[in-house]
Scaffold this active site. Structure first.
Site, mmCIF file in Angstrom:
data_model
loop_
_atom_site.group_PDB
_atom_site.id
_atom_site.type_symbol
_atom_site.label_atom_id
_atom_site.label_comp_id
_atom_site.label_asym_id
_atom_site.label_seq_id
_atom_site.Cartn_x
_atom_site.Cartn_y
_atom_site.Cartn_z
ATOM 1 N NE ARG A 273 21.808 74.034 -64.131
ATOM 2 C CZ ARG A 273 20.742 73.965 -63.313
ATOM 3 N NH1 ARG A 273 20.641 74.795 -62.294
ATOM 4 N NH2 ARG A 273 19.795 73.078 -63.513
ATOM 5 C CG HIS B 98 22.658 74.392 -56.938
ATOM 6 N ND1 HIS B 98 23.219 73.952 -58.111
ATOM 7 C CD2 HIS B 98 21.357 74.624 -57.246
ATOM 8 C CE1 HIS B 98 22.298 73.907 -59.067
ATOM 9 N NE2 HIS B 98 21.161 74.326 -58.560
HETATM 10 C C1 GLV Z 1 17.942 73.259 -60.069
HETATM 11 O O1 GLV Z 1 18.989 73.765 -60.240
HETATM 12 C C2 GLV Z 1 16.982 72.879 -61.087
HETATM 13 O O2 GLV Z 1 17.317 72.883 -62.283
HETATM 14 O O3 GLV Z 1 15.840 72.576 -60.707
#
Ligand code: GLV
Length: 308
Positions: free
Chosen positions: A223, A271
């Site tokens: 994260r 992401h």
């Molecule tokens: C993505 O970031 C997830 O938590 O699956």
């Protein structure tokens, strides 16, 4: 009894996938779900904080991904409702493949060749061999241990770091604050796949970077809040770190003005390391829905205390 899907990124693929597994389930979508007392199960990603108090009959809140930090951050999350997350072989395998791609991109310095290509410059350069590289994986849960396993299959030496001891791993796992220095001192490439908790927030900071070997490379696929961005920039500019690949950011989308975008030693991806595939995870969601309705133990239950 009904499921509500709360996902600002779209609900259609989720409705289709759940219906294919069990066409009898009553599925509603936020914010058009008017009779919220009917809702007994919420499937959610980045919900507006505070909304769950409008659902008096919830028996389970399921994250649409592996992470639950977006849920636990909601101070009004109802205390009595269990939280679950998704554990999926594709999420783990996709992450492993992405990590391998980033590692190889780094070892072969493909970005530098692309820059030279743009200038029509033919300039060979040396490279590091897989057998000479130790990779440190921070976070060896369902996803991290798969990442470590795949990297080992490719020939890397892999070590892991975790909060609590792990059994049956094929690689050494260093545990807690006590062993973090031993772990870091060996990690030429550091991959962060930790869950985000108050203990892991800004864990990628100067105290960690200075223990890494010179020219170490950082990969953050956990994260954005794991990273102290200013420390990373400082350690790259000092030449202690050789660079970083970042897939996650404190603010997503990464703001246009962020200095990370144009940094020559930092690779940015939006992401996409590992995306939840609704078709693949629908069976476990439907299973948990039935379990919740029948009061049976839930799969992939989250500990609020641990934060994952
Ligand atoms: C993505 O970031 C997830 O938590 O699956």
């Amino acid at each position: 009894m009904a499921i509500v899907i709360i996902n600002p990124k779209g609900v259609e693929p989720w409705i289709d996938a759940l219906k294919q597994v069990d066409s009898s389930i009553d599925i509603r979508t936020f914010p058009n779900d008017t009779s919220r007392e009917d809702i007994t199960f919420a499937l959610t990603w980045r919900h507006p904080y505070g909304i769950f108090k409008d659902y008096p009959n919830l028996k389970c809140i399921s994250s649409m991904g592996a992470g639950v930090d977006h849920l636990l951050r909601d101070e009004e999350l109802p205390h009595h409702v269990p939280i679950t997350r998704l554990v999926d072989p594709y999420l783990a395998q996709d992450m492993a493949e992405f990590a391998l791609a980033l590692v190889m991109n780094h070892l072969r310095d493909l970005n530098a060749f692309k820059l030279k290509q743009i200038q029509s410059i033919w300039k060979p350069a040396g490279y590091q061999r897989i057998k000479d590289v130790t990779i440190g994986v921070m976070g060896v849960g369902a996803i991290g241990s798969r990442v470590a396993g795949e990297l080992m299959k490719s020939g890397f030496k892999v070590i892991g770091w975790a909060r609590s001891p792990k059994e049956d791993e094929k690689f050494s796992v260093y545990v807690g604050v006590r062993e973090i220095a031993d772990f870091l001192q060996q990690a030429q490439i550091l991959i962060c796949i930790l869950p985000l908790t108050p203990q892991t927030k800004r864990i990628l900071n100067k105290d960690v970077f200075k223990l890494l070997p010179k020219d170490a490379y950082i990969i953050n696929v956990g994260r954005g809040e794991h990273l102290a961005e200013e420390d990373l920039l400082e350690f790259i500019s000092q030449g202690h770190l050789s660079g970083a690949a970042l897939d996650v950011f404190t603010e997503e989308p990464l703001p246009a003005l962020s200095s990370l975008w144009k940094h020559p030693r930092i690779n940015i991806t939006p992401h996409i390391a590992s995306l939840t595939d609704p078709q693949s995870v629908a069976p476990q969601i439907v299973e948990n829905y039935h379990r919740a309705m029948e009061g049976r133990p839930l799969l992939n239950l989250v500990s609020r205390e641990r934060g994952y």
